[in-house]
Scaffold this motif. Structure first.
Motif, PDB file in Angstrom:
ATOM      1  N   ASN A  19       0.826  -1.208   0.000  1.00 52.72           N
ATOM      2  CA  ASN A  19       0.000   0.000   0.000  1.00 52.72           C
ATOM      3  C   ASN A  19       0.862   1.262   0.000  1.00 52.72           C
ATOM      4  O   ASN A  19       0.548   2.227  -0.702  1.00 52.72           O
ATOM      5  CB  ASN A  19      -0.955   0.007   1.195  1.00 52.72           C
ATOM      6  N   LYS A  41       0.891   4.196  -2.864  1.00 57.71           N
ATOM      7  CA  LYS A  41       0.689   5.614  -2.532  1.00 57.71           C
ATOM      8  C   LYS A  41       1.859   6.463  -3.016  1.00 57.71           C
ATOM      9  O   LYS A  41       1.665   7.588  -3.485  1.00 57.71           O
ATOM     10  CB  LYS A  41       0.465   5.774  -1.030  1.00 57.71           C
ATOM     11  N   LEU A  79       1.523   6.972  -6.733  1.00 60.01           N
ATOM     12  CA  LEU A  79       0.518   8.006  -7.002  1.00 60.01           C
ATOM     13  C   LEU A  79       1.102   9.386  -6.730  1.00 60.01           C
ATOM     14  O   LEU A  79       0.957  10.299  -7.560  1.00 60.01           O
ATOM     15  CB  LEU A  79      -0.724   7.785  -6.139  1.00 60.01           C
ATOM     16  N   GLU A  83      -5.099   7.867  -9.973  1.00 58.21           N
ATOM     17  CA  GLU A  83      -5.858   7.555  -8.756  1.00 58.21           C
ATOM     18  C   GLU A  83      -6.656   6.275  -8.947  1.00 58.21           C
ATOM     19  O   GLU A  83      -6.804   5.485  -8.012  1.00 58.21           O
ATOM     20  CB  GLU A  83      -6.784   8.722  -8.398  1.00 58.21           C
ATOM     21  N   ASP A  84      -7.194   6.075 -10.159  1.00 58.49           N
ATOM     22  CA  ASP A  84      -7.950   4.848 -10.440  1.00 58.49           C
ATOM     23  C   ASP A  84      -7.052   3.612 -10.312  1.00 58.49           C
ATOM     24  O   ASP A  84      -7.458   2.592  -9.749  1.00 58.49           O
ATOM     25  CB  ASP A  84      -8.567   4.891 -11.839  1.00 58.49           C
ATOM     26  N   ASP A  85      -5.828   3.719 -10.844  1.00 59.89           N
ATOM     27  CA  ASP A  85      -4.896   2.591 -10.740  1.00 59.89           C
ATOM     28  C   ASP A  85      -4.518   2.327  -9.283  1.00 59.89           C
ATOM     29  O   ASP A  85      -4.387   1.169  -8.869  1.00 59.89           O
ATOM     30  CB  ASP A  85      -3.640   2.855 -11.564  1.00 59.89           C
ATOM     31  N   GLU A  86      -4.347   3.391  -8.511  1.00 61.05           N
ATOM     32  CA  GLU A  86      -4.038   3.211  -7.097  1.00 61.05           C
ATOM     33  C   GLU A  86      -5.187   2.494  -6.408  1.00 61.05           C
ATOM     34  O   GLU A  86      -4.976   1.541  -5.654  1.00 61.05           O
ATOM     35  CB  GLU A  86      -3.784   4.555  -6.406  1.00 61.05           C
ATOM     36  N   LYS A  87      -6.402   2.927  -6.666  1.00 57.06           N
ATOM     37  CA  LYS A  87      -7.583   2.312  -6.046  1.00 57.06           C
ATOM     38  C   LYS A  87      -7.670   0.831  -6.425  1.00 57.06           C
ATOM     39  O   LYS A  87      -7.899  -0.026  -5.552  1.00 57.06           O
ATOM     40  CB  LYS A  87      -8.850   3.055  -6.493  1.00 57.06           C
ATOM     41  N   LYS A  88      -7.477   0.532  -7.710  1.00 56.27           N
ATOM     42  CA  LYS A  88      -7.516  -0.869  -8.151  1.00 56.27           C
ATOM     43  C   LYS A  88      -6.422  -1.674  -7.458  1.00 56.27           C
ATOM     44  O   LYS A  88      -6.649  -2.808  -7.035  1.00 56.27           O
ATOM     45  CB  LYS A  88      -7.341  -0.952  -9.669  1.00 56.27           C
ATOM     46  N   LEU A 147      -4.930  -1.024  -4.535  1.00 54.62           N
ATOM     47  CA  LEU A 147      -5.255  -1.186  -3.111  1.00 54.62           C
ATOM     48  C   LEU A 147      -6.316  -2.268  -2.914  1.00 54.62           C
ATOM     49  O   LEU A 147      -6.226  -3.081  -1.984  1.00 54.62           O
ATOM     50  CB  LEU A 147      -5.731   0.143  -2.514  1.00 54.62           C
ATOM     51  N   ASP A 148      -7.319  -2.277  -3.808  1.00 59.49           N
ATOM     52  CA  ASP A 148      -8.369  -3.299  -3.721  1.00 59.49           C
ATOM     53  C   ASP A 148      -7.794  -4.701  -3.942  1.00 59.49           C
ATOM     54  O   ASP A 148      -8.147  -5.646  -3.237  1.00 59.49           O
ATOM     55  CB  ASP A 148      -9.484  -3.024  -4.734  1.00 59.49           C
ATOM     56  N   GLN A 177      -5.830  -5.867  -0.974  1.00 53.11           N
ATOM     57  CA  GLN A 177      -6.726  -6.284   0.107  1.00 53.11           C
ATOM     58  C   GLN A 177      -7.318  -7.657  -0.169  1.00 53.11           C
ATOM     59  O   GLN A 177      -7.418  -8.496   0.729  1.00 53.11           O
ATOM     60  CB  GLN A 177      -7.830  -5.253   0.327  1.00 53.11           C
TER      61      GLN A 177
END
Length: 69
Positions: A20, A24, A27, A34-39, A41-42, A45
């Motif tokens: 993570n 970050k 990014l 931001e979309d790639d970071e979110k993907k 991170l998901d 997880q």
């Protein structure tokens, strides 16, 4: 057995924290969106959850063996 299981969970969580932090940083350095970071991170997880479930399943199996069930 429970101590080893908890150490395993903690190791998986540490890998999650490291991943993570790297996402970050990417990014922040504008190397990913931001979309790639979110993907990312998901996905991290999901992998964390799967590995912790596997560790828990192994613990339950071993507990059953040790208790003669």
């Amino acid at each position: 057995m429970h101590k080893l299981t908890e150490e395993g969970r903690n190791s998986v969580r540490q890998v999650r924290r490291d991943a993570n932090e790297r996402l970050k940083k990417l990014l922040k350095d504008h190397k990913i969106s931001e979309d790639d970071e979110k993907k990312g991170l998901d996905e991290v997880q999901k992998l964390t959850d799967a590995h912790i479930k596997h560790i828990d399943d192994l613990q339950k199996k071993k507990d059953g063996e040790l208790l003669g069930k």
